[in-house]
Design a protein around this motif. Structure first.
Motif, PDB file in Angstrom:
ATOM      1  N   LEU A 158     -91.436  -4.726 -11.621  1.00  0.00           N
ATOM      2  CA  LEU A 158     -92.101  -6.131 -11.021  1.00  0.00           C
ATOM      3  C   LEU A 158     -91.671  -6.518  -9.972  1.00  0.00           C
ATOM      4  N   LEU A 159     -90.582  -5.910  -9.344  1.00  0.00           N
ATOM      5  CA  LEU A 159     -89.963  -6.070  -8.230  1.00  0.00           C
ATOM      6  C   LEU A 159     -90.861  -6.078  -6.797  1.00  0.00           C
ATOM      7  N   ASP A 160     -90.900  -7.037  -5.968  1.00  0.00           N
ATOM      8  CA  ASP A 160     -91.732  -7.023  -4.773  1.00  0.00           C
ATOM      9  C   ASP A 160     -90.861  -7.695  -3.733  1.00  0.00           C
ATOM     10  N   PRO A 161     -91.073  -7.708  -2.331  1.00  0.00           N
ATOM     11  CA  PRO A 161     -90.265  -8.163  -1.397  1.00  0.00           C
ATOM     12  C   PRO A 161     -90.152  -9.631  -1.146  1.00  0.00           C
ATOM     13  N   GLY A 189     -86.972  11.407  -6.011  1.00  0.00           N
ATOM     14  CA  GLY A 189     -87.028  11.759  -4.338  1.00  0.00           C
ATOM     15  C   GLY A 189     -88.373  12.443  -3.909  1.00  0.00           C
ATOM     16  N   GLY A 190     -88.745  13.232  -4.742  1.00  0.00           N
ATOM     17  CA  GLY A 190     -90.194  13.886  -4.663  1.00  0.00           C
ATOM     18  C   GLY A 190     -91.020  12.883  -4.581  1.00  0.00           C
ATOM     19  N   ILE A 191     -91.298  12.074  -5.608  1.00  0.00           N
ATOM     20  CA  ILE A 191     -92.203  11.013  -5.878  1.00  0.00           C
ATOM     21  C   ILE A 191     -92.189  10.216  -4.560  1.00  0.00           C
ATOM     22  N   LEU A 192     -90.869   9.730  -4.273  1.00  0.00           N
ATOM     23  CA  LEU A 192     -90.903   8.728  -2.795  1.00  0.00           C
ATOM     24  C   LEU A 192     -91.593   9.464  -1.841  1.00  0.00           C
ATOM     25  N   ASN A 193     -91.233  10.864  -1.561  1.00  0.00           N
ATOM     26  CA  ASN A 193     -91.528  11.404  -0.189  1.00  0.00           C
ATOM     27  C   ASN A 193     -92.942  11.742  -0.301  1.00  0.00           C
ATOM     28  N   SER A 194     -93.580  12.377  -1.402  1.00  0.00           N
ATOM     29  CA  SER A 194     -94.978  12.444  -1.540  1.00  0.00           C
ATOM     30  C   SER A 194     -96.051  11.389  -1.346  1.00  0.00           C
ATOM     31  N   ARG A 195     -95.557  10.260  -1.942  1.00  0.00           N
ATOM     32  CA  ARG A 195     -96.263   8.884  -2.089  1.00  0.00           C
ATOM     33  C   ARG A 195     -96.025   8.460  -0.580  1.00  0.00           C
ATOM     34  N   MET A 196     -95.145   8.569   0.137  1.00  0.00           N
ATOM     35  CA  MET A 196     -94.826   8.058   1.460  1.00  0.00           C
ATOM     36  C   MET A 196     -95.847   8.671   2.388  1.00  0.00           C
ATOM     37  N   ILE A 197     -95.866  10.257   2.364  1.00  0.00           N
ATOM     38  CA  ILE A 197     -96.758  10.920   3.071  1.00  0.00           C
ATOM     39  C   ILE A 197     -97.973  10.769   2.913  1.00  0.00           C
ATOM     40  N   ARG A 198     -98.685  10.261   1.650  1.00  0.00           N
ATOM     41  CA  ARG A 198     -99.951   9.993   1.632  1.00  0.00           C
ATOM     42  C   ARG A 198    -100.317   8.697   2.078  1.00  0.00           C
ATOM     43  N   TYR A 199     -99.386   7.865   1.963  1.00  0.00           N
ATOM     44  CA  TYR A 199     -99.717   6.553   2.502  1.00  0.00           C
ATOM     45  C   TYR A 199     -99.747   6.616   4.094  1.00  0.00           C
ATOM     46  N   VAL A 234     -87.055  -2.699   3.165  1.00  0.00           N
ATOM     47  CA  VAL A 234     -88.174  -3.404   2.967  1.00  0.00           C
ATOM     48  C   VAL A 234     -88.070  -4.858   2.762  1.00  0.00           C
ATOM     49  N   MET A 235     -86.712  -5.491   2.446  1.00  0.00           N
ATOM     50  CA  MET A 235     -86.570  -6.881   2.376  1.00  0.00           C
ATOM     51  C   MET A 235     -85.919  -7.079   3.608  1.00  0.00           C
ATOM     52  N   SER A 244     -94.826  -1.561   3.964  1.00  0.00           N
ATOM     53  CA  SER A 244     -95.742  -1.701   2.825  1.00  0.00           C
ATOM     54  C   SER A 244     -95.582  -0.358   2.044  1.00  0.00           C
ATOM     55  N   GLY A 245     -95.476   0.691   2.973  1.00  0.00           N
ATOM     56  CA  GLY A 245     -95.561   2.255   2.346  1.00  0.00           C
ATOM     57  C   GLY A 245     -94.321   2.415   1.497  1.00  0.00           C
ATOM     58  N   LEU A 246     -93.329   1.966   2.233  1.00  0.00           N
ATOM     59  CA  LEU A 246     -92.155   2.187   1.429  1.00  0.00           C
ATOM     60  C   LEU A 246     -91.692   1.477   0.123  1.00  0.00           C
ATOM     61  N   THR A 247     -92.760   0.119   0.110  1.00  0.00           N
ATOM     62  CA  THR A 247     -92.654  -0.585  -1.086  1.00  0.00           C
ATOM     63  C   THR A 247     -93.508   0.003  -2.255  1.00  0.00           C
ATOM     64  N   ILE A 248     -94.634   0.471  -1.535  1.00  0.00           N
ATOM     65  CA  ILE A 248     -95.696   1.197  -2.731  1.00  0.00           C
ATOM     66  C   ILE A 248     -95.022   2.536  -3.223  1.00  0.00           C
ATOM     67  N   ALA A 249     -93.985   3.277  -2.289  1.00  0.00           N
ATOM     68  CA  ALA A 249     -93.586   4.547  -2.793  1.00  0.00           C
ATOM     69  C   ALA A 249     -92.307   4.137  -3.776  1.00  0.00           C
ATOM     70  N   LEU A 250     -91.623   3.223  -3.628  1.00  0.00           N
ATOM     71  CA  LEU A 250     -90.503   2.908  -4.225  1.00  0.00           C
ATOM     72  C   LEU A 250     -90.954   2.221  -5.718  1.00  0.00           C
ATOM     73  N   ASN A 251     -92.314   1.573  -5.658  1.00  0.00           N
ATOM     74  CA  ASN A 251     -92.518   0.988  -6.810  1.00  0.00           C
ATOM     75  C   ASN A 251     -92.974   2.020  -7.843  1.00  0.00           C
ATOM     76  N   ASP A 252     -93.596   3.364  -7.240  1.00  0.00           N
ATOM     77  CA  ASP A 252     -94.001   4.504  -8.093  1.00  0.00           C
ATOM     78  C   ASP A 252     -92.682   5.114  -8.508  1.00  0.00           C
ATOM     79  N   VAL A 253     -91.285   4.946  -7.954  1.00  0.00           N
ATOM     80  CA  VAL A 253     -90.234   5.492  -8.430  1.00  0.00           C
ATOM     81  C   VAL A 253     -89.595   4.737  -9.645  1.00  0.00           C
ATOM     82  N   TYR A 254     -89.998   3.402  -9.666  1.00  0.00           N
ATOM     83  CA  TYR A 254     -89.512   2.522 -10.691  1.00  0.00           C
ATOM     84  C   TYR A 254     -90.460   2.542 -11.880  1.00  0.00           C
TER      85      TYR A 254
END
Length: 511
Positions: free
Chosen positions: A364-367, A428-438, A309-310, A478-488
């Motif tokens: 609160l992390l963002d790029p 990891g499941g949260i990351l994958n499923s959120r990324m797929i939806r995005y 992302v960064m 953008s999708g990876l950022t959103i998915a990782l935010n759900d992880v955090y």
């Protein structure tokens, strides 16, 4: 329990290893530190290198299995090794674990596919299950309560030091050499640890012919494995209400029920349930589980965020995780002293607070905030892990006698590993499923051509990224950022649970 406690000194006097000379005891401790450093650095050096490994081997959807396969077998074997160490001695079990870990490390460096790497990591984890808990148990045997608190603080600091060198070496190996070296570095460390233990560690053990609870181990392995598959594949390869998911959930629940039912009647249970009837042990073990989730959530996914992302280099990604080392050894050393002065609960509360602060920073992390913000979050997570881990281990070891110290220590280690195992799969499941939806949403909006989740691997390969248009890169990031935010966000919930749990830890230090 009172009778057990009153006999501790007598048991310890009869059973402690024959390492009477101070110089030999120190040499054994140095060997143990090498072994623990080998396992500790493995966790963080692999996390730093994983973006490059995925970019080379592909298979982004299998990303978390590299961690989960290792953590799963490590978690399941920890109680077995702890029991074997109580029955047959620490030395043979410890030696076996180091040898198997080195074999797995050698094979990992030669992996030609993501599937092969996952299998070799399984072998590596089979050896790792014996190293850390038995190392900690040996220290508990060799030192008194007052010495133990101090030494365990130093021992826990190994994780902090490894978080300096692990990410840094991982970044250097990936950027200037080859990612295989993140595994091969374990070979010289293992040989140093093996030599010290074989030559300098002596113990007297009254061997008994007792049964090993392999049935319990298999039930636990099946239960946890089924649950992990559900977390990783649910919502990705299978809908949550699909037959495979429901069947695996049923297998997991049935397996856990059968495990606890069997453990009540096993002559030599894998995890004696009596250990779960004590307030201190229950709190320390449950806290170990929740902090294990927090730790894996940060160490596994932060390098991917910084690189993917960064758009920072592997070295910078490693350094952002390295900042954890500033807090971990500092807190570990302080915790070893504070538990004797202010008590278990008060010391652990400091760790709970630090975990909360760190998790909020990651939410609160963002790029735009850059690696420094990520490093600040790592620092507070390190503080929290240092205070809590040391407090949990010292409190558990001070609460039981020699005969059950191995299995009690292993139970605490097991819970932290179980937390990391389930955490890696769940997050990891949260990351994958959120990324797929995005990706599906972007495809429907015609903002991105059709692609599956494994296409995210392109973000982790600089050469492949050059072939993408700026628009496609922006959408994937953008999708990876959103998915990782759900992880955090999920990580922060487990940090909150850890903070609440430490208030139930008894505060009085046993004399």
């Amino acid at each position: 329990m009172a009778q057990e406690r009153s006999s501790q000194k007598g048991d310890q006097a009869e059973q402690v290893p024959d390492v009477s000379q101070q110089n030999k005891r120190h040499l054994v401790l140095i060997s143990i530190i090498f072994a623990m450093f080998m396992v500790a650095i493995n966790a963080l050096i692999v996390a730093t290198a994983m973006p490059s490994i995925v970019g080379d081997l592909g298979g982004f959807s299998l990303f978390t299995w590299v961690f989960s396969s290792y953590l799963l077998i490590q978690a399941v074997t920890v109680p077995i090794y702890g029991k074997l160490a109580d029955l047959f001695g620490r030395k043979p079990v410890f030696t076996f674990g180091i040898v198997v870990f080195m074999i797995g490390s050698l094979l990992c460096g030669f992996a030609h596919s993501m599937l092969a790497l996952i299998i070799y990591r399984f072998i590596q984890g089979f050896g790792a299950g014996a190293v850390q808990p038995i190392a900690t148990t040996i220290v508990g045997d060799m030192y008194t309560l007052e010495e133990r608190a101090k030494i365990q603080g130093y021992l826990a600091s190994v994780w902090g030091i490894s978080s300096v060198l692990g990410p840094l070496l991982g970044g250097i190996f990936v950027q200037y050499m080859d990612w295989s070296w993140v595994f091969w570095i374990n070979i010289p460390l293992g040989l140093l640890a093996l030599g010290g233990v074989l030559f300098f560690f002596q113990e007297k053990v009254e061997q008994k012919q007792q049964a090993i609870d392999y049935t319990g181990a298999m039930l636990l392995l099946v239960s946890v494995s089924a649950l992990m598959i559900v977390f990783i594949q649910g919502g990705v390869s299978w809908p949550w209400t699909s037959v495979p998911v429901l069947v695996l959930l049923a297998v997991s629940v049935a397996g856990f029920i059968a495990f606890f039912y069997y453990e009540k009647r096993a002559p030599e249970p894998l995890m004696p349930l009596v250990l779960w009837k004590d307030r201190l042990l229950v709190t320390a073990n449950t806290g170990a589980l929740t902090t294990g989730v927090v730790l894996i959530g940060v160490s596994t996914f932060l390098p991917t965020y910084v690189q993917g992302v960064m758009e920072q280099s592997p070295t910078v990604a490693g350094l952002s995780l390295t900042v954890m080392s500033v807090g971990w050894p500092l807190a570990s050393t302080l915790a070893g002293r504070l538990v004797l002065k202010i008590g278990f609960r008060n010391t652990a509360v400091l760790g709970g607070l630090a975990l909360m602060v760190g998790s909020v920073l990651f939410v609160l992390l963002d790029p735009d905030k850059g690696p420094l913000w990520a490093g600040a979050g790592s620092f507070f997570i390190g503080l929290g892990m240092g205070f809590t881990t040391t407090t949990f281990i010292v409190s558990v070891q001070s609460h039981v006698n020699w005969k059950t110290r191995g299995v009690a220590t292993s139970a605490n280690m097991f819970m932290r590993l179980l937390g990391s195992t389930i955490g890696a799969a769940l997050l990891g499941g949260i990351l994958n499923s959120r990324m797929i939806r995005y990706l599906e949403m972007q495809e429907a909006a015609e903002a991105l051509p059709a692609m599956d989740i494994n296409f995210t691997s392109v973000l982790l390969d600089p050469e492949a990224t050059e072939a993408l248009s700026p628009e496609s890169i922006a959408v994937l990031q953008s999708g990876l950022t959103i998915a990782l935010n759900d992880v955090y966000w999920s990580v922060s919930l487990f940090a909150l649970a850890s903070f609440i749990l430490v208030f139930y830890l008894p505060n009085k230090v046993r004399e």
